[in-house]
Design a protein around this motif. Structure first.
Motif, PDB file in Angstrom:
ATOM      1  N   MET A  28       0.829  -1.198   0.000  1.00  0.00           N
ATOM      2  CA  MET A  28       0.000   0.000   0.000  1.00  0.00           C
ATOM      3  C   MET A  28       0.867   1.253   0.000  1.00  0.00           C
ATOM      4  SD  MET A  28      -3.173  -0.943   2.559  1.00  0.00           S
ATOM      5  CE  MET A  28      -2.186  -1.730   3.830  1.00  0.00           C
ATOM      6  N   LYS A  29       0.293   2.350  -0.471  1.00  0.00           N
ATOM      7  CA  LYS A  29       0.984   3.632  -0.411  1.00  0.00           C
ATOM      8  C   LYS A  29       1.022   4.121   1.036  1.00  0.00           C
ATOM      9  CE  LYS A  29      -0.428   5.062  -5.048  1.00  0.00           C
ATOM     10  NZ  LYS A  29      -1.170   6.073  -5.841  1.00  0.00           N
ATOM     11  N   GLU A  79      -5.350  -0.458  -4.912  1.00  0.00           N
ATOM     12  CA  GLU A  79      -5.394   0.870  -5.536  1.00  0.00           C
ATOM     13  C   GLU A  79      -6.606   1.008  -6.453  1.00  0.00           C
ATOM     14  OE1 GLU A  79      -1.686   2.198  -7.155  1.00  0.00           O
ATOM     15  OE2 GLU A  79      -0.524   1.093  -5.676  1.00  0.00           O
ATOM     16  N   TYR A  97      -6.039   8.672  -3.109  1.00  0.00           N
ATOM     17  CA  TYR A  97      -5.584   7.916  -1.947  1.00  0.00           C
ATOM     18  C   TYR A  97      -5.691   8.774  -0.695  1.00  0.00           C
ATOM     19  CZ  TYR A  97      -3.134   3.632  -0.590  1.00  0.00           C
ATOM     20  OH  TYR A  97      -2.818   2.390  -0.090  1.00  0.00           O
ATOM     21  N   GLU A 116      -4.826   1.997 -10.957  1.00  0.00           N
ATOM     22  CA  GLU A 116      -3.498   2.330 -11.479  1.00  0.00           C
ATOM     23  C   GLU A 116      -3.088   1.442 -12.646  1.00  0.00           C
ATOM     24  OE1 GLU A 116      -1.737   4.902 -10.579  1.00  0.00           O
ATOM     25  OE2 GLU A 116      -3.249   5.464  -9.121  1.00  0.00           O
TER      26      GLU A 116
END
Length: 795
Positions: free
Chosen positions: A1-2, A40, A45, A130
Motif C-alpha cells: 500500500m501507499k 489501488e 488515496y 493504477e
C-alpha cells in the motif's frame, strides 16, 4: 500500500473531527478498506486512516427496556450479530443476513457499520485504478459504466443511478441534463423533456440549429460507434415548444415590482430576459437593431436558422410580458446612467459587432465578413466576384464562405490559422462547406493583400506552425519561408469580432480585464458597478450561442440575489444527480448508427431557405432510445441493508438519526448520504411482535459469495390467516436495495395460496430492465418471491 498516517480515535466525535475537511477515511473492521487501498481501486488515496475499533461500547447489541427497540453498535462484529440472543429475539432476519456474509473468518473481522457502508463488488469498479486507467468507471470518477456494453451478468435489473454529471452534460456550456430529457422522451412525455431543457436553455429551437453540439463529441457512444444525435432530438423538442408556445412561455403568476433592463437582444440578453421575467420582474430589452435577436437575426444565414423561427421566439417572449425597445442605442438614444437610474438592475449583453484590425498591408480593401452576412440581402447579391477568399476558421467564416458560394462565386477558398482538428467551426459546418465545393486551407496565416490596378487580386499566405503557446494563449507562429498565393477578386475577413463598449465613458465606467472586456464575477456575472451585470461576448469575447445563454441564465440568478427575490428555481444537472432509477431501452447498445437530419440536395440549396428538415416524432423517439442513460448499474453489496429496510430500522450517526430506507435507497453510496465527518454509530430496530421474517440469498457458493439476488421479507398475519402487514425488499438487483411496494400492497388482506404467490412473483419483476446477460436474475427473483410467500403456509 501507499504511505498513509494511522491514528486511533477514542470517540465518534473525535473521529468525525479528524476526517472532517481532510483526505481521511474511517476504518472499522478493515476487511473492505484495506483491500481497496492495497489494490489501488480508488482514484484518490487518503492521507490518513482513522481507526475507530477502540471506541468503547460501540459494539454492543442490546434491547432497550422501554419499547424493546434493538440497538446494535456500528462496531459489532457480524458473528456477534449472528449469535446474539437479543438480535434473535427481536430481529432474527438480521441473524440470517449476518450469517450469510462471506466466511466465518470475514465475519469475525467485519462490522455492522462496515457492511452497510461498504463499496460495490462490481468487477469494473474493482479493477485496479493504477492499471493503465483502463477501467476508470463512472463510480470512481470516470465517464461510463462498462456494464452497459460489456459483461453484465451480475448487474442491475432495475436500472442505474447517477454517479456524477454525465460527459454529454459536462460538454454543454448550459449544463443541459441531456440523459434526463432523453429518458422523458422514452417515456412518451415531450412536455417533461421540454421542461428540463427550458430550465437551462429557453431557445432550443434555435440552439439545435446553430450550436456546435459539444455534447455529441463527449457522448460515451463515441468510443464504440456514433454518438446520440442530441442536436436532432433537441430540434424536435425545440420545434414542439415553439408550436405550443402559449403553454411554455406564460407570464409569471406573481410580480416582484422590480424593474430590470437588458441591453442587447442577442442570445445572452434574451436568455436573461426570459429567466428574469419568469422570476416576476418587469423586463425591458433595449436593442440597437430594428428587430431583436442579435447575431441570430442578422448574422447567421437563413439556410441555417430561418428568421421566422427567431421572430416566433421573440414573440413568445413578448407574450410573457417582456417589452422590447428596438432601434435604441445606449450611449446615443439613452445614457447608461439614465438607464441605471430608471431600473432596479441592468444587464449588458451588447455582443461583438466591431471589425478587428489585423495589421496587414492592403487590409482596407477587404470586406468584413460579418458586414457581408448582415448586408447580404440588401446589396451584396450580384457583386460577388468569380473568385472569393474567406479568412477564418469559425462558424462565421463557414457561413460567409457558403453564402458567397451560393450567391454565385465560381470558386471559394477558405484559409485559417488552425489545423483542421483545431478549427473552432463545427464538424458539420466544415463538412457542409466541403460538400458545396469550398476549398479549405488549414494552417495558413495572412501575409499581405495583393493589389492590381487599385483592386484586390488575391492574398499572400504564410504557413502557420502554431496557433497557441504551451499555456494555451493565442500566440501564432509562422514559417516565413513557406508562402503561397491565392487569387481572389474579393477577400472576406472573418477572423473574429471586437466588442463595442462605446456606451462607457469617463462618467460611466466599469472595470475591464486585461483583454479589454467587462470584468465580471464568475459566480454572478456582476460588474464593478452595484446592480449592474454583464454577459455574453462583452465578457468572454466572441463565443457560441449556448455559452451566451449560459451567461444570461447565470446573470439572472445573480440579479435575483441582488434584488432580494428568490427567482424561479432553475433545475440543472447537479440537481438531478440522484433520481433512482435510470432507465434505458434493452438491446439499445447494438444500435450503432445515429439519426440524421433530412438534407436538401446541394443543387437545391440557396441562402433563403433552410437546408435541413427535422426528425419526425417516431424518429426522435427512436434516437432518444439510443441514449444509454449513463450512470452506475452495479448492485448494492450489503446483506444487512435489505433486512434493515424491511424492518423499518433507523441508522444513527454522530449527527442525526435517519430511516434506513432513506439511508440506503436515496443515494448511490453511503458516502454520498453522509456529510464530511459524519460516521455511523449504531442501528436501531423496532420490535415487531409476532412478525415472520426471513432473509433469502441466491449465490453460486454457500459461502464467500456476495448475493446475486437477495430477498428480505417481514410479514404479520391476522387471526384469519391473512396477511396483515408486509415489507418486501430486494437486494443485489439495483445500485440500492429496492422496496417492492406494489407487492406489499397486493399482499395485504390476501390469504396465502399458489395463485397469490404467483401473482406476487409477477408483480415483483414488473419494471425490470434486463441487460444482455442477466435475464436469469429476473426469473430467479420471481421464484424467490413466490417461494417466500408460500413459506408462510408453514409458519
Amino acid at each position: 500500500m501507499k504511505y498513509f498516517e494511522h491514528t486511533r480515535a477514542e470517540s465518534f466525535e473525535e473521529a468525525g473531527a479528524l476526517v472532517d475537511g481532510t483526505s481521511s477515511v474511517v476504518m472499522a473492521g478493515g476487511t473492505d478498506l484495506l483491500a481497496i487501498l492495497k489494490d489501488e481501486i480508488i482514484s484518490s488515496y487518503p492521507n490518513m486512516v482513522v481507526d475507530i475499533k477502540g471506541i468503547a461500547g460501540a459494539n454492543a447489541t442490546s434491547a432497550e427496556e422501554a419499547d424493546g427497540t434493538l440497538r446494535i453498535g456500528a462496531l459489532a462484529k457480524l458473528w456477534e450479530v449472528e449469535l446474539s440472543q437479543a438480535v434473535r429475539d427481536t430481529a432474527p432476519i438480521l441473524c440470517e443476513a449476518a450469517k450469510s456474509v462471506a466466511t466465518p473468518l470475514i465475519r469475525r473481522l467485519g462490522t455492522v457499520g462496515g457492511n452497510i457502508c461498504q463499496d460495490v463488488r462490481c468487477w469494473y469498479y474493482r479493477y485496479p485504478h493504477e492499471a493503465g486507467g483502463r477501467m476508470n468507471c463512472a463510480r470512481k470518477g470516470g465517464d461510463t459504466c462498462y456494464a452497459l456494453q460489456g459483461d453484465n451478468r451480475y448487474h442491475s435489473i432495475f436500472g442505474g443511478m447517477k454517479a456524477s454529471v454525465t460527459p454529454c452534460t459536462r460538454g454543454c456550456p448550459a449544463a443541459t441534463d441531456i440523459p434526463a430529457y432523453m429518458e422523458q422522451l422514452r417515456k412518451g412525455s415531450v412536455k417533461a423533456a421540454a421542461d428540463i431543457i427550458l430550465s437551462v436553455n429557453p431557445m432550443p429551437m434555435i440552439t439545435s440549429r446553430v450550436c456546435a453540439h459539444f455534447c455529441q463529441e463527449e457522448c460515451n457512444r463515441c468510443a464504440n460507434d456514433e454518438s446520440v444525435s442530441i442536436g436532432s432530438v433537441e430540434r424536435f423538442v425545440g420545434d414542439y415548444i415553439l408550436a405550443h408556445a402559449a403553454d411554455f412561455y406564460q407570464p409569471p403568476k406573481e410580480l416582484t415590482g422590480k424593474s430590470v433592463a437588458v441591453v442587447g437582444g442577442g442570445p445572452s440578453g434574451l436568455a436573461a430576459a426570459y429567466y428574469l421575467r419568469k422570476s416576476g420582474h418587469d423586463v425591458t430589452v433595449y436593442d440597437s437593431k430594428e428587430e431583436p435577436g442579435g447575431m441570430l437575426m442578422y448574422a447567421i444565414p437563413a439556410y441555417r436558422l430561418p428568421k421566422d423561427i427567431v421572430r416566433a421566439f421573440t414573440l413568445a417572449l413578448e407574450s410573457m410580458g417582456i417589452k422590447f425597445s428596438a432601434s435604441t442605442t445606449v450611449g446615443r438614444d439613452i445614457t447608461a446612467a439614465a438607464l441605471e437610474k430608471k431600473h432596479d438592475s441592468v444587464f449588458y449583453a451588447t455582443g461583438a459587432w466591431k471589425r478587428p484590425i489585423i495589421g496587414i498591408a492592403g487590409e482596407e480593401l477587404t470586406e468584413f465578413g460579418l458586414d457581408f452576412l448582415i448586408e447580404v440581402n440588401k446589396w451584396m447579391e450580384g457583386k460577388i466576384g468569380s473568385k472569393v477568399l474567406v479568412t477564418g476558421g469559425g462558424n462565421v467564416a463557414m457561413d460567409v464562405a457558403i453564402t458567397a458560394k451560393r450567391l454565385g462565386a465560381r470558386h471559394v477558398t477558405l484559409a485559417c490559422l488552425e489545423s483542421e482538428a483545431e478549427m473552432p467551426a463545427g464538424k458539420e459546418e466544415i463538412a457542409r462547406a466541403r460538400e458545396e465545393g469550398i476549398e479549405i486551407l488549414p494552417s495558413w496565416g495572412l501575409s499581405r493583400v495583393l493589389i492590381d490596378g487599385g483592386a484586390v487580386s488575391g492574398m499572400k499566405l504564410k504557413r502557420c506552425t502554431q496557433v497557441r503557446d504551451a499555456s494555451g494563449a493565442f500566440s501564432p507562429q509562422y514559417d516565413e519561408n513557406e508562402k503561397i498565393t491565392v487569387e481572389a477578386e474579393n477577400v472576406l475577413m472573418a477572423v473574429g469580432q471586437l466588442v463595442d463598449l462605446s456606451f462607457l465613458d469617463e462618467k460611466y465606467a466599469m472595470q475591464l480585464n486585461r483583454r479589454g472586456l467587462i470584468d465580471v464575477s464568475d459566480e454572478t456575472q456582476a460588474t464593478s458597478r452595484q446592480g449592474v451585470f454583464a454577459g455574453g461576448d462583452v465578457t468572454t469575447g466572441p463565443a457560441t450561442v449556448i455559452q451566451g445563454i449560459a451567461n444570461g441564465r447565470k446573470a439572472s440568478i445573480g440579479m435575483n440575489v441582488f434584488l432580494g427575490t428568490p427567482g424561479t428555481p432553475c433545475c440543472g444537472a447537479k440537481d438531478n444527480l440522484m433520481q433512482p432509477f435510470l432507465t434505458f431501452v434493452p438491446g439499445v447498445a447494438d444500435r450503432r448508427v445515429g439519426a440524421k437530419l433530412h438534407e436538401l440536395p446541394p443543387a437545391e440549396r440557396d441562402i433563403s431557405k433552410e437546408d435541413s428538415f427535422g426528425l419526425n416524432e417516431r424518429e426522435a423517439m427512436d434516437e432518444a432510445a439510443r441514449c444509454l442513460n449513463c450512470g452506475c448499474y452495479s448492485v448494492h453489496p450489503s446483506d444487512l441493508a435489505p433486512a434493515l429496510v424491511a424492518l423499518g430500522a433507523r441508522v444513527v450517526t454522530n449527527r442525526r438519526t435517519v430511516e434506513a430506507e432513506d439511508f440506503f435507497c436515496t443515494k448511490l453510496r453511503a458516502s454520498d448520504f453522509l456529510d464530511k465527518g459524519e460516521i455511523v454509530q449504531e442501528v436501531r430496530v423496532p420490535k415487531l411482535e409476532g412478525a415472520i421474517m426471513h432473509y433469502d440469498k441466491f449465490r453460486l457458493r454457500d459461502s464467500v459469495d456476495f448475493a446475486i439476488l437477495s430477498l428480505a421479507t417481514v410479514f404479520a398475519m391476522d387471526r384469519s390467516g391473512r396477511i396483515a402487514q408486509a415489507r418486501v425488499v430486494f437486494g443485489g438487483v439495483a445500485p440500492s436495495p429496492v422496496r417492492a411496494v406494489r407487492v406489499e400492497q397486493y399482499l395485504i388482506g390476501k390469504e396465502v395460496s399458489g395463485e397469490v404467490a404467483e401473482k406476487a412473483g409477477e408483480l415483483a419483476v414488473q419494471g425490470t430492465l434486463e441487460m444482455a446477460k442477466n435475464r436469469y436474475k429476473v426469473v430467479e427473483l420471481r421464484e424467490m418471491v413466490r417461494a417466500a410467500i408460500l413459506r408462510l403456509k408453514a409458519a
